[in-house]
Enzyme design. Structure first.
Site, PDB file in Angstrom:
ATOM      1  N   TYR A  52      -2.067  -0.897  10.609  1.00 13.75           N
ATOM      2  CA  TYR A  52      -2.004  -1.073   9.156  1.00 13.75           C
ATOM      3  C   TYR A  52      -0.682  -0.543   8.610  1.00 13.75           C
ATOM      4  O   TYR A  52       0.004  -1.211   7.833  1.00 13.75           O
ATOM      5  CB  TYR A  52      -3.198  -0.349   8.522  1.00 13.75           C
ATOM      6  CG  TYR A  52      -3.410  -0.610   7.052  1.00 13.75           C
ATOM      7  CD1 TYR A  52      -4.142  -1.709   6.619  1.00 13.75           C
ATOM      8  CD2 TYR A  52      -2.894   0.255   6.088  1.00 13.75           C
ATOM      9  CE1 TYR A  52      -4.366  -1.946   5.262  1.00 13.75           C
ATOM     10  CE2 TYR A  52      -3.108   0.035   4.732  1.00 13.75           C
ATOM     11  CZ  TYR A  52      -3.839  -1.063   4.322  1.00 13.75           C
ATOM     12  OH  TYR A  52      -4.050  -1.287   2.969  1.00 13.75           O
TER      13      TYR A  52
ATOM     14  N   SER B 280       0.889  -1.176   0.000  1.00 17.34           N
ATOM     15  CA  SER B 280       0.000   0.000   0.000  1.00 17.34           C
ATOM     16  C   SER B 280       0.916   1.212   0.000  1.00 17.34           C
ATOM     17  O   SER B 280       2.108   1.101   0.346  1.00 17.34           O
ATOM     18  CB  SER B 280      -0.838  -0.009   1.297  1.00 17.34           C
ATOM     19  OG  SER B 280      -1.439   1.251   1.534  1.00 17.34           O
TER      20      SER B 280
HETATM   21  P1  NAD Z   1     -11.335  -6.543   0.514  1.00 19.59           P
HETATM   22  O1  NAD Z   1     -11.890  -6.358   1.881  1.00 19.59           O
HETATM   23  O2  NAD Z   1     -12.203  -6.310  -0.679  1.00 19.59           O
HETATM   24  O3  NAD Z   1     -10.716  -8.012   0.375  1.00 19.59           O
HETATM   25  C1  NAD Z   1      -9.942  -8.585   1.398  1.00 19.59           C
HETATM   26  C2  NAD Z   1      -9.806 -10.071   1.129  1.00 19.59           C
HETATM   27  O4  NAD Z   1      -9.019 -10.636   2.198  1.00 19.59           O
HETATM   28  C3  NAD Z   1     -11.160 -10.809   1.164  1.00 19.59           C
HETATM   29  O5  NAD Z   1     -11.136 -11.840   0.210  1.00 19.59           O
HETATM   30  C4  NAD Z   1     -11.200 -11.392   2.578  1.00 19.59           C
HETATM   31  O6  NAD Z   1     -12.025 -12.552   2.687  1.00 19.59           O
HETATM   32  C5  NAD Z   1      -9.731 -11.733   2.759  1.00 19.59           C
HETATM   33  N1  NAD Z   1      -9.337 -11.914   4.158  1.00 19.59           N
HETATM   34  C6  NAD Z   1      -9.419 -11.024   5.175  1.00 19.59           C
HETATM   35  N2  NAD Z   1      -8.970 -11.582   6.313  1.00 19.59           N
HETATM   36  C7  NAD Z   1      -8.598 -12.847   5.997  1.00 19.59           C
HETATM   37  C8  NAD Z   1      -8.051 -13.926   6.736  1.00 19.59           C
HETATM   38  N3  NAD Z   1      -7.797 -13.836   8.049  1.00 19.59           N
HETATM   39  N4  NAD Z   1      -7.830 -15.085   6.092  1.00 19.59           N
HETATM   40  C9  NAD Z   1      -8.092 -15.211   4.768  1.00 19.59           C
HETATM   41  N5  NAD Z   1      -8.584 -14.231   4.015  1.00 19.59           N
HETATM   42  C10 NAD Z   1      -8.839 -13.058   4.628  1.00 19.59           C
HETATM   43  O7  NAD Z   1     -10.041  -5.619   0.483  1.00 19.59           O
HETATM   44  P2  NAD Z   1      -9.149  -5.010  -0.719  1.00 19.59           P
HETATM   45  O8  NAD Z   1      -9.347  -3.544  -0.714  1.00 19.59           O
HETATM   46  O9  NAD Z   1      -9.333  -5.781  -1.964  1.00 19.59           O
HETATM   47  O10 NAD Z   1      -7.689  -5.263  -0.115  1.00 19.59           O
HETATM   48  C11 NAD Z   1      -6.828  -6.265  -0.588  1.00 19.59           C
HETATM   49  C12 NAD Z   1      -5.397  -5.893  -0.216  1.00 19.59           C
HETATM   50  O11 NAD Z   1      -5.049  -4.668  -0.856  1.00 19.59           O
HETATM   51  C13 NAD Z   1      -5.187  -5.679   1.278  1.00 19.59           C
HETATM   52  O12 NAD Z   1      -3.934  -6.209   1.666  1.00 19.59           O
HETATM   53  C14 NAD Z   1      -5.167  -4.159   1.403  1.00 19.59           C
HETATM   54  O13 NAD Z   1      -4.426  -3.738   2.509  1.00 19.59           O
HETATM   55  C15 NAD Z   1      -4.504  -3.787   0.099  1.00 19.59           C
HETATM   56  N6  NAD Z   1      -4.760  -2.412  -0.314  1.00 19.59           N
HETATM   57  C16 NAD Z   1      -6.017  -1.968  -0.595  1.00 19.59           C
HETATM   58  C17 NAD Z   1      -6.195  -0.655  -0.981  1.00 19.59           C
HETATM   59  C18 NAD Z   1      -7.546  -0.105  -1.329  1.00 19.59           C
HETATM   60  O14 NAD Z   1      -7.655   1.110  -1.519  1.00 19.59           O
HETATM   61  N7  NAD Z   1      -8.583  -0.911  -1.417  1.00 19.59           N
HETATM   62  C19 NAD Z   1      -5.101   0.213  -1.072  1.00 19.59           C
HETATM   63  C20 NAD Z   1      -3.835  -0.268  -0.778  1.00 19.59           C
HETATM   64  C21 NAD Z   1      -3.671  -1.585  -0.400  1.00 19.59           C
END
Ligand code: NAD
Length: 261
Positions: free
Chosen positions: A156, A143
Site C-alpha cells: 500500500y 493517502s
Molecule cells: P472502500 O473499500 O470503501 O471502496 C473501495 C472502492 O474501490 C469500492 O468501490 C470497490 O468496489 C472499488 N474497487 C476495489 N478494487 C477494485 C478493482 N479491482 N476494480 C474496480 N473497483 C475496485 O475504500 P475507501 O476507504 O473508500 O478507499 C477509497 C480510496 O481512498 C482508496 O484508494 C484508499 O486507498 C484511499 N484512502 C482511504 C483512506 C481511508 O481511511 N478510508 C485513507 C486514505 C486513502
C-alpha cells in the site's frame, strides 16, 4: 452547478470515498461514470439515486481496475455514453496488512495493480481527450501513506508513494494544457476499507472495537477523529473549480495533522 456540462469518471465509486466524490461532483452538475464492484441491484439503486437527486446522467462500468484492457474500454465507454471524461478521479484502492516477510506475493501484485498501475492506465487513456479539449482535472486519491510510511503496509505504501510520483509527473507534462493533476491525501476516513482493519485488529487483540478505534486514531493523528467521505468529496469539487486552476502536482492533506508531526 459549476461543473454542468463536464463528465467525471470516478473509479471505485460504489462505496466509501469514491461514492462520496461521485455524489459531490454530481451535486455540482457533472455527469458521472461510476465504477466499482458490488451487487448489481445495489449499484443500480446508487446510480438512480444520484441521477434523481442531482438531475445528471449517471452511467456505470464494471471494469476491473487490475485489467488494463478493461480500463481502456471504460474510458471509451465514458466518451461514447456521456462525452469526456473531463474529470478523472483515480480512487479504486485495496489494502492488505502484514509484515514484508509474511506478505503474500499475490496481495503485493493485486495492490500495486489496483492502487498504482490502474491509475496509470486510466490517465494514459483519458489524457489525450483532455489535451484536445484544453481542459481537464485528474485527481488521484493517494493517502498519508503516499507521504509517510507505516509498518505492515508495504504494498500500500509503495503503491501510494508511486501514485504521488505519477501525480507530479503528470502535473509537469500537462502544465500548459489546461489539465491539472493533484493528489488528495486522507488520513483515517471511516469506510468499509478501514472498518475491516478495525474489526481484524479487534479480533486479533481481543479488545473492544471502541478501544481499538481510539488506539488506531491516536497512534497516527493528533486530531482524534475521522475525516468524512463527504469532506474528501468537497476537496475534489474545489480541485475542479477555476479557483484551483494553478494548483497542480500537489498533495492536499485531509488528515487531522498526521503528516504535520
Ligand atoms: P472502500 O473499500 O470503501 O471502496 C473501495 C472502492 O474501490 C469500492 O468501490 C470497490 O468496489 C472499488 N474497487 C476495489 N478494487 C477494485 C478493482 N479491482 N476494480 C474496480 N473497483 C475496485 O475504500 P475507501 O476507504 O473508500 O478507499 C477509497 C480510496 O481512498 C482508496 O484508494 C484508499 O486507498 C484511499 N484512502 C482511504 C483512506 C481511508 O481511511 N478510508 C485513507 C486514505 C486513502
Amino acid at each position: 452547478m459549476g461543473l454542468k456540462g463536464r463528465v467525471a469518471l470516478v473509479t471505485g465509486s460504489t462505496s466509501g470515498i469514491g461514492l462520496a466524490i461521485a455524489r459531490a461532483l454530481a451535486a455540482e452538475g457533472a455527469d458521472i461514470l461510476m465504477n466499482g464492484f458490488g451487487e448489481a441491484g445495489e449499484i443500480a439503486l446508487l446510480r438512480e439515486a444520484i441521477a434523481a437527486s442531482f438531475g445528471v446522467r449517471v452511467a456505470y462500468s464494471g471494469a476491473d481496475i487490475t485489467r488494463p484492457d478493461e480500463i481502456i474500454a471504460m474510458v471509451r465507454q465514458a466518451a461514447d455514453d456521456l462525452g469526456g471524461p473531463d474529470i478523472l478521479v483515480n480512487n479504486a484502492g485495496v489494502q492488505f496488512v502484514a509484515s514484508i516477510a509474511e506478505f503474500p506475493a499475490g496481495q503485493w501484485d493485486r495492490i500495486i495493480a489496483t492502487n498504482l498501475s490502474g491509475a496509470f492506465h486510466a490517465m494514459k487513456a483519458a489524457i489525450p481527450g483532455m489535451q484536445t479539449r484544453g481542459w481537464g482535472r485528474i485527481i488521484n486519491i493517494v493517502s498519508t501513506h503516499g507521504l509517510v510510511a507505516s509498518a505492515e503496509k508495504a504494498a500500500y505504501v509503495a503503491a501510494k508513494h508511486g501514485l504521488m510520483g505519477l501525480t507530479k509527473v503528470a502535473a509537469i507534462e500537462l502544465a500548459n494544457s489546461g489539465v491539472t493533476c493533484n493528489a488528495i491525501c486522507p488520513g483515517w476516513v471511516l469506510t468499509p476499507l478501514v472498518q475491516k482493519q478495525l474489526d481484524d485488529r479487534a479480533a486479533q487483540e481481543g479488545r473492544p472495537l471502541e478501544e481499538i478505534t481510539h488506539a488506531m486514531l491516536s497512534e497516527k493523528q493528533p486530531m482524534e477523529r475521522f475525516s468524512t467521505p463527504e469532506s474528501i468529496g468537497a476537496v475534489a469539487v474545489f480541485l475542479c473549480s477555476e479557483a484551483a486552476a494553478t494548483i497542480t502536482g500537489a498533495p492536499i492533506s485531509v488528515d487531522g495533522g498526521w503528516v504535520a508531526q
